[in-house]
Design an enzyme around this catalytic site. Structure first.
Site, PDB file in Angstrom:
ATOM      1  N   CYS A 112       0.859  -1.204   0.148  1.00 47.46           N
ATOM      2  CA  CYS A 112      -0.071  -0.074   0.013  1.00 47.46           C
ATOM      3  C   CYS A 112       0.884   1.206   0.005  1.00 47.46           C
ATOM      4  CB  CYS A 112      -1.070  -0.055   1.255  1.00 47.46           C
ATOM      5  SG  CYS A 112      -1.700  -1.491   1.155  1.00 47.46           S
ATOM      6  N   HIS A 251      -3.468   6.574   2.403  1.00 45.64           N
ATOM      7  CA  HIS A 251      -3.802   5.386   2.000  1.00 45.64           C
ATOM      8  C   HIS A 251      -5.456   5.269   2.442  1.00 45.64           C
ATOM      9  CE1 HIS A 251      -4.278   1.267   1.035  1.00 45.64           C
ATOM     10  NE2 HIS A 251      -3.747   0.931   2.079  1.00 45.64           N
ATOM     11  N   ASN A 281     -10.179  -0.594   0.169  1.00 50.77           N
ATOM     12  CA  ASN A 281      -8.762  -0.569   0.161  1.00 50.77           C
ATOM     13  C   ASN A 281      -8.218  -1.141  -1.104  1.00 50.77           C
ATOM     14  OD1 ASN A 281      -5.861  -1.180   0.500  1.00 50.77           O
ATOM     15  ND2 ASN A 281      -6.241  -1.598   2.815  1.00 50.77           N
TER      16      ASN A 281
HETATM   17  O1  UT7 Z   1      -3.693  -1.926   3.266  1.00 44.88           O
HETATM   18  C1  UT7 Z   1      -3.106  -2.591   4.377  1.00 44.88           C
HETATM   19  C2  UT7 Z   1      -3.537  -1.787   5.593  1.00 44.88           C
HETATM   20  N1  UT7 Z   1      -4.471  -2.596   6.468  1.00 44.88           N
HETATM   21  C3  UT7 Z   1      -5.269  -2.074   7.176  1.00 44.88           C
HETATM   22  O2  UT7 Z   1      -5.217  -0.979   7.484  1.00 44.88           O
HETATM   23  C4  UT7 Z   1      -6.133  -2.861   8.073  1.00 44.88           C
HETATM   24  C5  UT7 Z   1      -5.915  -2.360   9.530  1.00 44.88           C
HETATM   25  N2  UT7 Z   1      -6.911  -2.972  10.444  1.00 44.88           N
HETATM   26  C6  UT7 Z   1      -8.263  -2.710  10.656  1.00 44.88           C
HETATM   27  O3  UT7 Z   1      -8.597  -1.836   9.738  1.00 44.88           O
HETATM   28  C7  UT7 Z   1      -9.128  -3.374  11.398  1.00 44.88           C
HETATM   29  O4  UT7 Z   1      -8.221  -3.922  12.437  1.00 44.88           O
HETATM   30  C8  UT7 Z   1     -10.212  -4.270  10.841  1.00 44.88           C
HETATM   31  C9  UT7 Z   1     -11.030  -3.455  10.001  1.00 44.88           C
HETATM   32  C10 UT7 Z   1      -9.256  -5.333  10.030  1.00 44.88           C
HETATM   33  C11 UT7 Z   1     -10.748  -5.214  11.994  1.00 44.88           C
HETATM   34  O5  UT7 Z   1     -11.581  -4.477  12.768  1.00 44.88           O
HETATM   35  P1  UT7 Z   1     -11.376  -4.579  14.496  1.00 44.88           P
HETATM   36  O6  UT7 Z   1     -12.037  -3.638  15.121  1.00 44.88           O
HETATM   37  O7  UT7 Z   1      -9.895  -4.569  14.613  1.00 44.88           O
HETATM   38  O8  UT7 Z   1     -11.909  -6.141  14.498  1.00 44.88           O
HETATM   39  P2  UT7 Z   1     -11.735  -7.592  15.116  1.00 44.88           P
HETATM   40  O9  UT7 Z   1     -10.551  -7.943  13.808  1.00 44.88           O
HETATM   41  O10 UT7 Z   1     -11.062  -7.175  16.299  1.00 44.88           O
HETATM   42  O11 UT7 Z   1     -12.697  -8.197  15.243  1.00 44.88           O
HETATM   43  C12 UT7 Z   1     -13.845  -7.967  16.015  1.00 44.88           C
HETATM   44  C13 UT7 Z   1     -15.166  -8.807  16.154  1.00 44.88           C
HETATM   45  C14 UT7 Z   1     -14.500 -10.459  15.914  1.00 44.88           C
HETATM   46  O12 UT7 Z   1     -15.441 -10.936  16.418  1.00 44.88           O
HETATM   47  P3  UT7 Z   1     -15.460 -11.369  18.324  1.00 44.88           P
HETATM   48  O13 UT7 Z   1     -14.061 -12.147  18.173  1.00 44.88           O
HETATM   49  O14 UT7 Z   1     -15.312 -10.251  18.966  1.00 44.88           O
HETATM   50  O15 UT7 Z   1     -16.357 -12.139  18.317  1.00 44.88           O
HETATM   51  C15 UT7 Z   1     -14.758 -10.757  14.581  1.00 44.88           C
HETATM   52  O16 UT7 Z   1     -14.578 -12.068  14.026  1.00 44.88           O
HETATM   53  O17 UT7 Z   1     -15.519  -8.526  14.695  1.00 44.88           O
HETATM   54  C16 UT7 Z   1     -15.713 -10.055  13.881  1.00 44.88           C
HETATM   55  N3  UT7 Z   1     -15.598  -9.721  12.616  1.00 44.88           N
HETATM   56  C17 UT7 Z   1     -16.689  -9.514  11.873  1.00 44.88           C
HETATM   57  N4  UT7 Z   1     -17.931  -9.481  12.075  1.00 44.88           N
HETATM   58  C18 UT7 Z   1     -18.720  -9.297  10.929  1.00 44.88           C
HETATM   59  C19 UT7 Z   1     -14.324  -9.596  11.786  1.00 44.88           C
HETATM   60  N5  UT7 Z   1     -14.793  -9.304  10.386  1.00 44.88           N
HETATM   61  C20 UT7 Z   1     -15.923  -9.379  10.507  1.00 44.88           C
HETATM   62  C21 UT7 Z   1     -16.860  -8.978   9.603  1.00 44.88           C
HETATM   63  N6  UT7 Z   1     -18.286  -9.064   9.713  1.00 44.88           N
HETATM   64  N7  UT7 Z   1     -16.604  -8.667   8.150  1.00 44.88           N
END
Ligand code: UT7
Length: 324
Positions: A112, A251, A281
């Site tokens: 990215c 980005h 993204n």
């Molecule tokens: O270009 C490369 C750069 N990459 C990035 O910038 C990514 C940076 N990271 C992020 O943007 C965030 O960490 C994410 C958007 C990827 C994830 O957000 P988060 O607030 O960190 O969520 P998480 O991964 O901690 O997941 C929270 C909950 C989990 O459930 P439990 O364990 O709390 O029950 C996940 O299983 O959300 C669940 N979850 C979803 N639920 C519905 C994860 N993905 C999804 C989904 N829909 N698509």
């Protein structure tokens, strides 16, 4: 002494729009989750065109917009992590398709941060005085390396391409300052397209995960820590303050990341140009797609100063202060 002058920006995205609701038919997710966690509403997904096709369209548009003949282009750099092939490079396919028969051509892989790195490389070529015209393109079809059964990643990414045309100039300078960095100790935070060793002499072959894998929380922390510092770096190097900057073009990964960055920089969120709601993204393509959109809307005026800042796989990050 030569500098680099950016002549124009262009973009090209696949036609097919996939909304968050449509994704909820594929994986266990919802518009509400995706939108509140990321700010993304929809993305473009390619069902016909590969990365080179997207990049070729950008190349053609840059040539048309700048009125520069294809044979006058000296350098083509494509930033991508989703090339059509390991060889040839996407840039060579673009070179052939647009008839830039005198151009050297190569890809760079900086995820990215790729477009900012590619601009920096082109800038050094032009500053050498040996080359006069450069096409710099960021192009991705991330949909082909995304695991469509993994809701944690597949909802985040999209396909697209954007780019810039630069010329060597003795009077004008578009690239004022840059800050390019990498932290290879943390490479495992984002991986994709892994290719393991494979030959006739290996008995127990290990399967390598081809699809993109990401530790989202670690990347979130990395981005919110490094981006504010990197933006400050290019301001310090140019003896400017955020008051001198019309827009920061980050980005386009996640609105929440940008909100934290804005808070840390003590600057209004309005200073950031965002279109991640429409494209998700798109890795190396996200910054040039945003720049082309801004240019089309007429919100970039001559002599405006902007900062572009990318972060992602590698891990890598890169900021650049640009004068329009
Ligand atoms: O270009 C490369 C750069 N990459 C990035 O910038 C990514 C940076 N990271 C992020 O943007 C965030 O960490 C994410 C958007 C990827 C994830 O957000 P988060 O607030 O960190 O969520 P998480 O991964 O901690 O997941 C929270 C909950 C989990 O459930 P439990 O364990 O709390 O029950 C996940 O299983 O959300 C669940 N979850 C979803 N639920 C519905 C994860 N993905 C999804 C989904 N829909 N698509």
């Amino acid at each position: 002494m030569f500098n680099s002058k950016i002549i124009c920006f262009e973009s090209y995205v696949p036609e097919k729009i996939i909304t968050n609701d449509e994704l909820s038919n594929i994986v266990d997710t919802s518009h509400e989750w995706i939108y509140t966690r990321t700010g993304i509403s929809k993305r473009r997904i390619s069902t016909v065109e590969n990365t080179s096709d997207l990049a070729i369209n950008v190349g053609k548009a840059l040539i048309k917009n700048s009125n520069i003949a294809p044979e006058d282009i000296d350098i083509i750099i494509v930033a991508t992590i989703t090339p059509d092939h390991l060889t040839p490079s996407t840039a060579c396919i673009v070179q052939g398709a647009i008839g830039a028969k005198n151009a050297l051509a190569f890809d760079i892989n900086v995820a990215c941060s790729g477009f900012v790195y590619a601009l920096s490389v082109a800038d050094k070529f032009l500053k050498s005085g040996l080359y006069k015209t450069a096409l710099v393109i960021g192009a991705e079809t991330l949909s082909k390396i995304v695991d469509w059964s993994d809701r944690g990643t597949c909802v985040l990414f999209g396909d697209g391409s954007g780019g810039a045309l630069l010329v060597a100039s003795e009077d004008e300078n578009s690239i004022i300052a840059e800050d390019l960095k990498a932290d290879g100790m943390c490479w495992q935070a984002i991986t994709g397209g892994s290719i393991g060793i494979n030959n006739a002499f290996i008995k127990d072959k290990k399967e390598n995960p081809f699809y993109l894998q990401m530790n989202g929380r670690d990347v979130f922390k990395f981005a919110t820590k490094t981006v504010p510092k990197s933006v400050q770096q290019v301001l310090d190097k140019s003896n400017l303050s955020l008051d001198d900057i019309k827009y920061i073009v980050p980005h386009q990964a996640n609105l929440r990341i940008v909100e934290v960055v804005a808070k840390k920089l003590e600057v209004d969120l309005d200073k950031f140009y965002l279109n991640l709601q429409d494209y998700g993204n798109t890795s190396a393509a996200s910054i040039p797609i945003a720049l082309a959109e801004m240019s089309k809307k007429g919100i970039l005026k001559k002599d405006d100063k902007i900062i572009i800042t990318g972060f992602g796989g590698g891990l890598t990050w890169a900021s650049m202060l640009i004068k329009i």
